[in-house]
Design an enzyme around this catalytic site. Structure first.
Site, mmCIF file in Angstrom:
data_model
loop_
_atom_site.group_PDB
_atom_site.id
_atom_site.type_symbol
_atom_site.label_atom_id
_atom_site.label_comp_id
_atom_site.label_asym_id
_atom_site.label_seq_id
_atom_site.Cartn_x
_atom_site.Cartn_y
_atom_site.Cartn_z
ATOM 1 N N ILE A 1 -14.030 4.599 16.944
ATOM 2 C CA ILE A 1 -13.703 5.700 17.842
ATOM 3 C C ILE A 1 -12.230 5.647 18.249
ATOM 4 C CG2 ILE A 1 -14.179 6.715 20.103
ATOM 5 C CD1 ILE A 1 -16.416 7.172 18.090
ATOM 6 N N TYR B 1 -24.240 -5.570 26.700
ATOM 7 C CA TYR B 1 -23.203 -4.576 26.365
ATOM 8 C C TYR B 1 -23.287 -3.393 27.323
ATOM 9 C CZ TYR B 1 -20.980 -0.707 23.849
ATOM 10 O OH TYR B 1 -20.207 0.379 23.519
#
Length: 301
Positions: free
Chosen positions: A25, A170
């Protein structure tokens, strides 16, 4: 790109730092911002991968104005050096770099949990030390995740040992980063600056256009993945909500942007809902205090 490109402000003469700009990204944010005329600073841990990304962007945007900035978010020394070396005003920072999976025993060079230290604490320390360089209307855009929705976040135990799912840890690290961003938005209320969150949805490599030096995907895997495009998207399209949050005129301080399709997995950028946990002023104040305590870094008064 299969999602509609957002209307963006003129980015010429504007400088944007993208952390983790050498892959995924982050790379696509850097390429798209460069295509729109921005000066893009590629904040990357690996010089080799950073220069490969720089070459890939120039192959698509020959007149791109780029700079590589050595930056390891897992090292407070590296963060401090990067902030000191930047030496020019910043119109936006995209806090993208992150570790998506790790073993509980993995730590940063400063002794923090690898995901918390890299995804959250490193970005907190970076923005605090870059604050004097931010322009009057600067934006800080933190890249969140759908995984924040199932996170358990206790600011007092943010760096505590953990067991179980790496994905849950995460999600917690991303929830901490998002809570910091919304707290920064509250502290910037009334100014022209904006702290914004955005997430890429469900973005995968097999649906992403090829670029030299980036993740290689076989033709067979691309063919197999093609039917999933109705539900998920490539990383080029996953970057669109982040780029929109960075540069569109319809973005406000404290916004959260993501894909507008089913389950927010894909689609054009649109405002989306963050969890009550990361929006909470109590959570925000807690993660801010924890980050100051752990890193020893404080925002200017």
């Amino acid at each position: 790109m299969d999602a509609a490109s957002p209307p963006l402000r003129d980015l010429r003469e504007r400088t944007v730092l993208v952390t983790g700009a050498n892959a995924g990204i982050g790379y696509w944010c850097a390429e798209q911002l460069a295509r729109r005329g921005a000066r893009v600073v590629l904040g990357c841990r690996s010089p080799e991968r950073a220069h490969a990304a720089e070459a890939a962007i120039r192959s698509e945007v020959p007149d791109a104005e780029l700079r590589v900035l050595p930056l390891d978010l897992g090292s407070l020394d590296s963060v401090a050096h990067a902030a000191a070396d930047l030496g020019r005003p910043l119109d936006a920072v995209v806090c993208n770099a992150g570790v998506k999976a790790a073993d509980p025993a993995q730590r940063t060079g400063d002794g923090f949990d690898l995901m918390v230290g890299t995804n959250f604490l490193g970005h907190f320390a970076l923005i605090a030390q870059l604050e004097p360089l931010l322009t009057a209307d600067a934006r800080v855009v933190t890249v969140g995740s759908l995984a924040h929705r199932f996170a358990r976040l206790d600011p007092a135990r943010i760096d505590a040992p953990w067991r179980g799912s790496s994905l849950r840890q995460y999600g917690m690290s991303k929830a901490a980063l998002m809570a910091f961003a919304f707290e920064l938005a509250r502290r910037w209320s009334g100014s022209s600056r904006a702290a914004v969150c955005a997430h890429p949805g469900y973005a995968v490599d097999p649906l992403t256009p090829e670029r030299p030096g980036l993740a290689e995907v076989s033709g067979a895997l691309r063919v197999l993945a093609a039917p999933t495009r109705f539900l998920v998207q490539g990383k080029d399209d996953g970057a669109l909500p982040i780029v929109h949050a960075t540069a569109s005129d319809d973005v406000s301080n404290g916004d959260y942007w993501g894909p507008g399709g089913l389950l927010e997995f894909r689609g054009a950028p649109t405002p989306v809902a963050a969890s009550d946990l990361v929006r909470s002023p109590t959570t925000g104040a807690g993660v801010w205090a924890a980050a100051e305590r752990l890193t020893g870094v404080r925002f200017p008064a």
